[in-house]
Design an enzyme around this catalytic site. Structure first.
Site: not given
Ligand code: SIN
Length: 525
Positions: A112, A330
């Protein structure tokens, strides 16, 4: 009134992992304002970051965490997390937690943003949070009571000790829980923004509860926006397109095919989140649409079943290989100030998970470090509580709610109005003017300073709005105080804080990535 040893507020990974550790020795109750599956942990797609391959070690993970966090992380907290994390994960694997494996039975590691190595363990493809939470729920079965739809209105603090909570249930029945230790594990504050990856129940309650009880807050200006939420023309937040998709090779392009991250950052599409989110937002502000091109990923539906189903719900066809994306709120890096064992500045009150701030994430969290944080720091708190000398139950004097509410209950704004304000003025990019406007807008709903209201007389819906306004106000205050751009806090009126150390690490990371370019999937034993 009910009496227990420990009240845990929230039902995400940090909460349940703590309950699991304490359940044999303590009388624990978990309270959640929604249903037990309402948490950000359940929604986590990407996975858990841990240096578990032979090509990796804790120092690499430490460095990547510090670079993403813009080097303002608490070094001690980072070292603790990246060193202890693999041990806890290995234990859970041995106890039956099923991370994804290759056909030889080796655990698959994904990649990621801002990670120099493949180190993301995942489960069910992109359903990691769901699998981990199911594992924990099963372990707690019959051992710990989880009370659903029980919203904590306020904490009880007597003579400087937090010794319980006042709650309201679905029928608006007020209850009191007396406890020697109260743990906040309520998640962050995504619900303060129009587009968010967070569960609908995550509205900054824990921050507001702790603030009313007198606890110190830290780094609240650092709110992370995930670059790739599925974006359609409707106002609804459909869900996240995990960074793991870019980890498998997907790239960000405009409708004209321009690669948006090219020449912006050495790590291109896998640059730290704050950078990618700002670039996408600026393309959108310029009238362009941004898409994730997934054409290079074989078997997308099998690898990413959760995302495929999110797309189906939003009537986006993954076979078209272009997923429309936009950033959304987020993760909150700041929060209630705690030490490494979760102790806040109020005796008897503790915080773990996203609502807490040990400083582990600095100015910007590294991908898939949040589940890891939940696992490691819930264990730190469990160790602390289990090693406490025999306690005497604190006497209760008045059992009254701590906090005085300073908002005009009969004139509160709607949630949509609050979200519009935060998105416009306290979002991905901020200015002093915008922040001052937001501050003044909230102030119009405040009472004169010497007026107070009893929170138990206010409806749950209004308490939630008051919690939102309180958390917004604190974020705005911190954002005004940080007169620089750093990580997730980007001030248009101040330059990005220069950091030679970060630049050197990024160059180093890029050369490691080049060496590894041909490696598609690494595995651990
Ligand atoms: C993602 O899957 O992109 C989100 C994971 C995280 O926030 O750590």
């Amino acid at each position: 009134m009910k009496s227990v040893d420990i009240v845990i507020i929230g039902s995400g990974l940090a909460a349940l992992s703590l309950a699991d550790r304490l359940s044999n020795d303590k009388n624990v109750i978990v309270l959640t304002k929604g249903k037990k599956y309402n948490s950000n942990s359940v929604r986590a797609q990407g996975g858990v970051a841990a240096s578990m391959s032979e090509q990796d070690d804790w120092e690499n993970h430490f460095r990547d965490t510090m670079v993403a966090g813009c080097n303002v992380n608490n070094h001690e907290a980072v070292e603790l997390m990246v060193r202890q994390g693999p041990g806890f994960i290995t234990k859970w694997i041995e106890e039956g937690l099923g991370f994804d494996r290759d056909r030889f039975g080796k655990i698959l590691l994904g990649k990621e943003g801002a990670h120099g190595k493949r180190r993301i363990l995942h489960a069910g493809g992109d359903a990691t949070g769901n699998v981990v939470m199911e594992f924990l729920m099963n372990r707690l079965q019959g051992k710990v009571t989880i009370v659903e739809s029980e919203m904590v209105l306020d904490l009880i603090v007597e003579e400087g000790n937090c010794c319980g909570v006042i709650t309201s249930n679905d029928q608006n029945r007020i209850s009191t829980f007396h406890a020697n230790h109260v743990i906040l594990a309520t998640g962050g504050c995504g619900g303060l923004y129009e587009v968010t990856s967070n569960d609908e129940t995550v509205t900054g309650d824990g921050i507001a509860l702790a603030y009313r009880a007198g606890a110190k807050m830290v780094d609240l200006e650092f709110v992370q926006f995930h670059p790739t939420m599925l974006n359609t023309t409707s106002d609804i937040s459909h869900g996240l397109i995990s960074e793991a998709v870019r980890g498998e090779g997907a790239i960000l392009i405009t409708e004209k095919g321009k690669r948006v991250m090219k020449d912006i950052h050495p790590l291109e599409d896998l640059a730290p989140r704050d950078i990618v989110a700002r670039v996408i937002q600026s393309e959108i502000n310029n009238g362009n649409k941004v898409y994730l091109d997934i054409s290079m990923i074989d078997n997308f539906e099998t690898k990413f079943p959760t995302i495929t189903s999110i797309c189906q719900h939003a009537t986006i066809d993954v076979k078209a290989k272009l997923l429309p994306v936009a950033p959304g709120a987020h993760f909150l890096m700041g929060g209630i100030k705690t030490n490494l064992s979760g102790l806040t500045t109020v005796k008897g009150l503790y915080a773990i998970g996203e609502v807490a701030c040990t400083g582990v994430h600095g100015a910007n969290r590294l991908a898939s470090n949040s589940l890891l944080e939940g696992i490691v720091f819930s264990n730190m708190l469990a160790n602390y509580l289990l090693n406490l000398k025999e306690e005497t139950t604190l006497p209760l004097v008045s059992l009254r709610a701590t906090g005085s509410v300073r908002f005009k209950v009969d004139q509160l704004p709607t949630k949509a109005e609050i979200r519009r304000l935060m998105t416009a003025y306290v979002g991905i990019e901020r200015t002093e003017q915008g922040l001052v406007h937001a501050k003044q807008w909230i102030e119009q709903f405040e009472l004169n300073s010497n007026q107070k209201l009893d929170i138990t007389k206010i409806s749950k819906q209004d308490v939630e709005k008051i919690n939102m306004l309180t958390t917004c106000k604190l974020i705005i205050k911190s954002a005004l105080e940080r007169t620089e751009s750093r990580g997730a806090h980007y001030r248009n009126d101040f330059p990005v804080a220069d950091n030679e150390w970060i630049n050197k690490q990024i160059i180093r990371q890029r050369s490691i990535m080049r060496d590894k370019q041909k490696v598609k999937t690494e595995v651990v034993k």
